[in-house]
Design a protein around this motif. Structure first.
Motif, PDB file in Angstrom:
ATOM      1  N   VAL A  57       0.907  -1.219   0.187  1.00 51.38           N
ATOM      2  CA  VAL A  57       0.019  -0.045   0.283  1.00 51.38           C
ATOM      3  C   VAL A  57       1.038   1.318  -0.061  1.00 51.38           C
ATOM      4  O   VAL A  57       1.958   1.391   0.928  1.00 51.38           O
ATOM      5  CB  VAL A  57      -1.020  -0.253   1.010  1.00 51.38           C
ATOM      6  CG1 VAL A  57      -1.854   1.130   1.079  1.00 51.38           C
ATOM      7  CG2 VAL A  57      -1.609  -1.268   1.225  1.00 51.38           C
ATOM      8  N   ASP A  58       0.370   2.160  -0.869  1.00 48.29           N
ATOM      9  CA  ASP A  58       1.202   3.507  -0.880  1.00 48.29           C
ATOM     10  C   ASP A  58       0.298   4.328  -0.633  1.00 48.29           C
ATOM     11  O   ASP A  58      -0.762   4.560  -1.641  1.00 48.29           O
ATOM     12  CB  ASP A  58       1.913   3.746  -2.005  1.00 48.29           C
ATOM     13  CG  ASP A  58       3.106   2.629  -2.445  1.00 48.29           C
ATOM     14  OD1 ASP A  58       4.103   2.957  -1.825  1.00 48.29           O
ATOM     15  OD2 ASP A  58       2.991   1.555  -2.920  1.00 48.29           O
ATOM     16  N   ASP A 103      -6.292  15.843  -2.974  1.00 54.40           N
ATOM     17  CA  ASP A 103      -5.545  15.234  -3.972  1.00 54.40           C
ATOM     18  C   ASP A 103      -4.843  13.852  -3.169  1.00 54.40           C
ATOM     19  O   ASP A 103      -4.172  13.282  -4.069  1.00 54.40           O
ATOM     20  CB  ASP A 103      -4.285  15.968  -4.285  1.00 54.40           C
ATOM     21  CG  ASP A 103      -4.868  17.173  -5.170  1.00 54.40           C
ATOM     22  OD1 ASP A 103      -5.578  17.029  -5.954  1.00 54.40           O
ATOM     23  OD2 ASP A 103      -4.004  18.408  -5.220  1.00 54.40           O
ATOM     24  N   ASP A 104      -5.551  13.587  -2.017  1.00 61.73           N
ATOM     25  CA  ASP A 104      -4.903  12.260  -1.475  1.00 61.73           C
ATOM     26  C   ASP A 104      -5.225  11.098  -2.186  1.00 61.73           C
ATOM     27  O   ASP A 104      -6.672  10.837  -2.737  1.00 61.73           O
ATOM     28  CB  ASP A 104      -5.498  12.322   0.080  1.00 61.73           C
ATOM     29  CG  ASP A 104      -5.185  13.322   1.221  1.00 61.73           C
ATOM     30  OD1 ASP A 104      -4.541  14.313   0.360  1.00 61.73           O
ATOM     31  OD2 ASP A 104      -5.400  13.324   2.233  1.00 61.73           O
ATOM     32  N   VAL A 105      -4.314  10.150  -2.428  1.00 63.02           N
ATOM     33  CA  VAL A 105      -4.694   8.806  -3.036  1.00 63.02           C
ATOM     34  C   VAL A 105      -4.040   7.635  -2.272  1.00 63.02           C
ATOM     35  O   VAL A 105      -2.808   7.823  -1.704  1.00 63.02           O
ATOM     36  CB  VAL A 105      -4.371   9.226  -4.313  1.00 63.02           C
ATOM     37  CG1 VAL A 105      -2.859   9.207  -4.499  1.00 63.02           C
ATOM     38  CG2 VAL A 105      -4.687   7.952  -5.272  1.00 63.02           C
ATOM     39  N   LEU A 106      -4.761   6.588  -2.345  1.00 66.21           N
ATOM     40  CA  LEU A 106      -4.297   5.578  -1.900  1.00 66.21           C
ATOM     41  C   LEU A 106      -4.122   4.294  -2.680  1.00 66.21           C
ATOM     42  O   LEU A 106      -4.937   4.049  -3.537  1.00 66.21           O
ATOM     43  CB  LEU A 106      -5.231   4.660  -0.695  1.00 66.21           C
ATOM     44  CG  LEU A 106      -4.847   3.683   0.286  1.00 66.21           C
ATOM     45  CD1 LEU A 106      -3.760   4.584   1.269  1.00 66.21           C
ATOM     46  CD2 LEU A 106      -5.919   3.485   1.182  1.00 66.21           C
ATOM     47  N   MET A 107      -2.888   3.912  -2.964  1.00 65.27           N
ATOM     48  CA  MET A 107      -2.821   2.699  -4.199  1.00 65.27           C
ATOM     49  C   MET A 107      -2.511   1.564  -3.389  1.00 65.27           C
ATOM     50  O   MET A 107      -1.367   1.403  -2.762  1.00 65.27           O
ATOM     51  CB  MET A 107      -1.335   3.159  -5.041  1.00 65.27           C
ATOM     52  CG  MET A 107      -1.579   4.522  -5.824  1.00 65.27           C
ATOM     53  SD  MET A 107      -3.243   4.750  -6.997  1.00 65.27           S
ATOM     54  CE  MET A 107      -2.344   3.767  -8.046  1.00 65.27           C
ATOM     55  N   ILE A 108      -3.388   0.685  -3.634  1.00 68.04           N
ATOM     56  CA  ILE A 108      -3.097  -0.862  -2.942  1.00 68.04           C
ATOM     57  C   ILE A 108      -2.767  -1.973  -4.387  1.00 68.04           C
ATOM     58  O   ILE A 108      -3.297  -1.891  -5.306  1.00 68.04           O
ATOM     59  CB  ILE A 108      -4.599  -1.216  -2.491  1.00 68.04           C
ATOM     60  CG1 ILE A 108      -4.962  -0.329  -1.575  1.00 68.04           C
ATOM     61  CG2 ILE A 108      -4.393  -2.454  -1.660  1.00 68.04           C
ATOM     62  CD1 ILE A 108      -6.337  -0.403  -0.870  1.00 68.04           C
ATOM     63  N   SER A 109      -1.759  -2.217  -4.102  1.00 68.43           N
ATOM     64  CA  SER A 109      -1.285  -3.416  -5.133  1.00 68.43           C
ATOM     65  C   SER A 109      -1.424  -4.761  -4.585  1.00 68.43           C
ATOM     66  O   SER A 109      -1.101  -5.062  -3.716  1.00 68.43           O
ATOM     67  CB  SER A 109       0.343  -3.204  -5.277  1.00 68.43           C
ATOM     68  OG  SER A 109       0.555  -1.835  -5.731  1.00 68.43           O
ATOM     69  N   SER A 148       3.475  11.151   2.735  1.00 71.08           N
ATOM     70  CA  SER A 148       3.793   9.979   1.846  1.00 71.08           C
ATOM     71  C   SER A 148       3.993   8.769   2.808  1.00 71.08           C
ATOM     72  O   SER A 148       4.684   9.132   3.961  1.00 71.08           O
ATOM     73  CB  SER A 148       5.046   9.954   1.037  1.00 71.08           C
ATOM     74  OG  SER A 148       4.560  10.782   0.187  1.00 71.08           O
ATOM     75  N   ALA A 149       3.391   7.469   2.693  1.00 71.86           N
ATOM     76  CA  ALA A 149       3.558   6.316   3.289  1.00 71.86           C
ATOM     77  C   ALA A 149       3.423   5.158   2.732  1.00 71.86           C
ATOM     78  O   ALA A 149       3.093   5.039   1.363  1.00 71.86           O
ATOM     79  CB  ALA A 149       2.622   6.439   4.582  1.00 71.86           C
ATOM     80  N   HIS A 150       4.361   4.104   3.127  1.00 77.35           N
ATOM     81  CA  HIS A 150       4.390   2.906   2.160  1.00 77.35           C
ATOM     82  C   HIS A 150       4.481   1.827   3.189  1.00 77.35           C
ATOM     83  O   HIS A 150       5.040   1.813   3.990  1.00 77.35           O
ATOM     84  CB  HIS A 150       5.751   2.633   1.530  1.00 77.35           C
ATOM     85  CG  HIS A 150       5.787   1.482   1.054  1.00 77.35           C
ATOM     86  ND1 HIS A 150       5.380   0.946  -0.304  1.00 77.35           N
ATOM     87  CD2 HIS A 150       6.891   0.516   1.371  1.00 77.35           C
ATOM     88  CE1 HIS A 150       5.552   0.074  -0.424  1.00 77.35           C
ATOM     89  NE2 HIS A 150       6.629  -0.489   0.151  1.00 77.35           N
TER      90      HIS A 150
END
Length: 231
Positions: free
Chosen positions: A10-11, A82-88, A17-19
């Motif tokens: 998750v980014d 503009d916040d976005v959560l990218m879940i791979s 920013s967080a990972h």
């Protein structure tokens, strides 16, 4: 509500920013539009989340992502920022949905509920000229105990507890963050009210610009002449 157990990374990008590296996690997608990422240890709180309103898009992984085993990429975009959560997603182990229906909300214990009723009827203890907007003011993340306007017409959110600890301050902080996005209410200041407020909670509240109000339950019921103290 949709509950997904998946191996994922998750980014988060936005105000910070967080990972989260690849691991098995619980992904919660709620009917109110919120998305939460939980682990099986550490805390009851999510590791990361996105408040509603937000949209979820399923993207095809890039060639580089596919090479390391990513099957899908979920993009969770906050609608107002503009916040976005990218879940791979590497592997989905379980994916189930349940219709929970309408929730009746939190039923407070007798003293806490009575404190709310008493304070709503004695707003002069907050300040002279204050007027009630509503008790149990509904928000997407839960009801604010008391919402009022002060003598200057500014909005004030009050969170009430019998014993005030850090969790209560965190709860009020989340309410304030959400309420201050509403142009009809902002700016909204917060008051944390309780019969007893722990020193750690008071310090956290002060650091966040939240006022603390110590309530004398007996005095508010007219048993003696004590008065709440606003610090």
């Amino acid at each position: 509500m949709r509950l997904i157990i998946a191996e994922c990374s998750v980014d988060y990008a936005g105000r910070l920013s967080a990972h989260l590296p690849r691991a098995k996690r619980l992904l919660v997608m709620k009917a109110d539009g919120s998305v939460l990422v939980h682990s099986d240890s550490g805390s009851y709180k999510p590791l990361n989340w996105m408040n509603p309103p937000c949209t979820v898009s399923v993207l095809t992984p890039s060639a580089e992502q596919a090479l390391v085993g990513v099957q899908q990429v979920w993009q969770v975009q906050q609608a107002k920022t503009d916040d976005v959560l990218m879940i791979s997603i590497f592997e989905v182990l379980s994916d189930i949905s349940h219709e929970l229906g309408d929730d009746p909300g939190l039923i407070k214990d007798g003293v806490e509920k009575h404190l709310q009723e008493l304070l709503a009827d004695q707003l002069h203890l907050i300040e002279e000229g204050a007027s009630l907007i509503r008790r149990e003011y509904f928000t997407a993340i839960g009801p604010v105990d008391i919402l009022l306007r002060d003598a200057n017409g500014s909005t004030v959110a009050i969170e009430l507890k019998r014993r005030g600890d850090i969790d209560g301050v965190e709860q009020l902080t989340r309410y304030l963050e959400l309420l201050n996005r509403d142009p009809l209410l902002a700016p909204v200041r917060g008051i944390f009210a309780a019969q007893e407020i722990k020193p750690q909670a008071r310090k956290l509240a002060e650091d966040r610009g939240i006022e603390c109000l110590v309530l004398d339950y007996d005095a508010m019921r007219g048993i003696d002449d004590g008065r709440p103290r606003l610090f």
